[in-house]
Write an enzyme that holds these catalytic residues in place. Structure first.
Site, PDB file in Angstrom:
ATOM      1  N   SER A   1       3.845   1.814  15.015  1.00 32.36           N
ATOM      2  CA  SER A   1       5.283   1.553  14.995  1.00 32.36           C
ATOM      3  C   SER A   1       5.618   0.311  15.807  1.00 32.36           C
ATOM      4  O   SER A   1       5.152   0.165  16.943  1.00 32.36           O
ATOM      5  CB  SER A   1       6.022   2.755  15.580  1.00 32.36           C
ATOM      6  OG  SER A   1       7.326   2.387  15.929  1.00 32.36           O
TER       7      SER A   1
ATOM      8  N   LEU B   1       0.827  -1.215   0.000  1.00 31.07           N
ATOM      9  CA  LEU B   1       0.000   0.000   0.000  1.00 31.07           C
ATOM     10  C   LEU B   1       0.862   1.266   0.000  1.00 31.07           C
ATOM     11  O   LEU B   1       0.611   2.204  -0.768  1.00 31.07           O
ATOM     12  CB  LEU B   1      -0.915  -0.023   1.234  1.00 31.07           C
ATOM     13  CG  LEU B   1      -2.046   0.992   1.278  1.00 31.07           C
ATOM     14  CD1 LEU B   1      -3.007   0.793   0.105  1.00 31.07           C
ATOM     15  CD2 LEU B   1      -2.804   0.875   2.598  1.00 31.07           C
TER      16      LEU B   1
ATOM     17  N   ALA C   1      -8.967  11.407  -4.406  1.00 33.39           N
ATOM     18  CA  ALA C   1      -9.756  10.483  -5.234  1.00 33.39           C
ATOM     19  C   ALA C   1      -8.937  10.019  -6.432  1.00 33.39           C
ATOM     20  O   ALA C   1      -9.010   8.858  -6.841  1.00 33.39           O
ATOM     21  CB  ALA C   1     -11.034  11.170  -5.693  1.00 33.39           C
TER      22      ALA C   1
ATOM     23  N   ARG D   1      -4.697  -2.387  -7.787  1.00 36.95           N
ATOM     24  CA  ARG D   1      -4.755  -3.384  -6.711  1.00 36.95           C
ATOM     25  C   ARG D   1      -6.041  -4.207  -6.675  1.00 36.95           C
ATOM     26  O   ARG D   1      -6.191  -5.059  -5.789  1.00 36.95           O
ATOM     27  CB  ARG D   1      -4.558  -2.690  -5.355  1.00 36.95           C
ATOM     28  CG  ARG D   1      -3.238  -1.955  -5.235  1.00 36.95           C
ATOM     29  CD  ARG D   1      -2.053  -2.884  -5.346  1.00 36.95           C
ATOM     30  NE  ARG D   1      -0.797  -2.168  -5.161  1.00 36.95           N
ATOM     31  CZ  ARG D   1       0.396  -2.739  -5.121  1.00 36.95           C
ATOM     32  NH1 ARG D   1       0.512  -4.053  -5.257  1.00 36.95           N
ATOM     33  NH2 ARG D   1       1.480  -2.025  -4.962  1.00 36.95           N
TER      34      ARG D   1
END
Lengths: 176, 150
Positions: free
Chosen positions: A63, A51, A132, A142
């Site tokens: 984290s 991603l 967008a 994806r």
């Protein structure tokens, strides 16, 4: 895995300005002006690595230097889950990795270094703000047939949420 | 046109991320918390504005400007020549422009870009006009105070 839309640009407010200025509404021109903020929870780091390669977005991710890995916090792919022998191998590997992580913590190794042994299957959480236009590119790439199953699931949910929030922008997916 | 007669750039706020300071604080807490987002939001509501102020100050001190990228602004900028808008957009590639007619523009940006612009002497007057608008509207008072001292 869970995806939640935290906020998005109010398209109506933008359209109001266009009306006042006597400019016709063209959804393709507003793709850069509409943003969505998502929370993505409990997908694997395999997926978030993919991603965050989409650089035209803002991310803040849990984290591993500060948060603790838990034994339950791993994603198991369906191809492993449906194969009993593979599942045994997978489970042993995860157990070994997690035990090594805990042993090192017990030996005084800081989390930021002990985490080197943690697998990509570990669950993670992040917030993401994206236009967008950029989301449309992510959707295009994806949700394709050859995309990996987990990111496909995540992005399909993002698409549905964005479409529900701003249907006029999502009448067609423009290849970019 | 002589300087005295130039129209002044007019800024209106079309939309902004709701609850901007809490949004920035959520992004900060996301990095350090294993909790679901709803729990982080409840925690931040309970701790209140002073805590958000602490987190925002900390982000600025640590130069962790990425968390400010989640505070987004959609602006209407009027009476500004194309050359001026293009100059700003070239300097800050994350600004998005939509020309409306002649001298009016829809401008999308985030708070990180606003901070960077405000710190740059060349673009500070442009950024200051936006900050004045945020201030006049009562939008993000904690952010305005921590970052711009207004």
């Amino acid at each position: 895995m869970r995806v939640k839309l935290l906020s998005h640009t109010e398209l109506e407010a933008v359209k109001h300005v266009l009306r006042v200025k006597n400019v016709s509404f063209d959804p393709s021109q507003l793709l850069d002006h509409v943003v969505y903020m998502f929370e993505i929870e409990d997908c694997s780091r395999v997926t978030t690595h993919q991603l965050v390669r989409h650089r035209l977005a803002s991310y803040d991710q849990e984290s591993q230097r500060f948060s603790s890995a838990s034994r339950e916090g791993f994603v198991t792919p369906p191809s492993v889950q449906s194969n009993e022998s593979a599942m045994r191998v997978y489970d042993q590997a995860l157990k070994a990795a997690y035990q090594a992580f805990e042993s090192m913590i017990a030996l005084g190794v800081p989390k930021e270094d002990a985490r080197y042994v943690l697998p990509n299957a570990i669950k993670t959480k992040l917030v993401m703000t994206v236009t967008a236009k950029s989301l449309m590119h992510i959707v295009w790439q994806r949700t394709a047939l050859q995309a990996q199953w987990e990111i496909k699931e995540v992005v399909n949910v993002m698409l549905n949420l964005a479409r529900e929030a701003t249907p006029e922008l999502w009448t067609k997916i423009i290849e970019r | 046109m002589p300087m005295c007669c130039q129209p002044v750039m007019k800024v209106s706020l079309v939309w902004h991320t709701p609850n901007p300071e809490r949004t920035i604080a959520v992004a900060m807490r996301r990095c350090y918390s294993t909790k679901p987002i709803e729990d982080i939001e409840v925690e931040l509501e309970q701790k209140g504005r002073e805590y958000w102020k602490y987190l925002l100050t900390r982000a600025l001190q640590d130069k962790s400007l990425d968390v400010f990228e989640h505070y987004c602004l959609e602006l209407l900028i009027e009476d500004t020549p194309e050359a001026e808008m293009r100059r700003v957009a070239t300097a800050y590639p994350f600004i998005r422009l939509l020309p409306l007619n002649g001298r009016d523009w829809l401008v999308a940006m985030n708070a990180r870009t606003l901070i960077e612009m405000w710190r740059d002497e060349i673009h500070k007057p442009f950024a200051s006009t936006i900050v004045e608008r945020l201030n006049a509207n009562g939008t993000s008072p904690v952010f305005n105070s921590v970052v711009f001292g207004v």
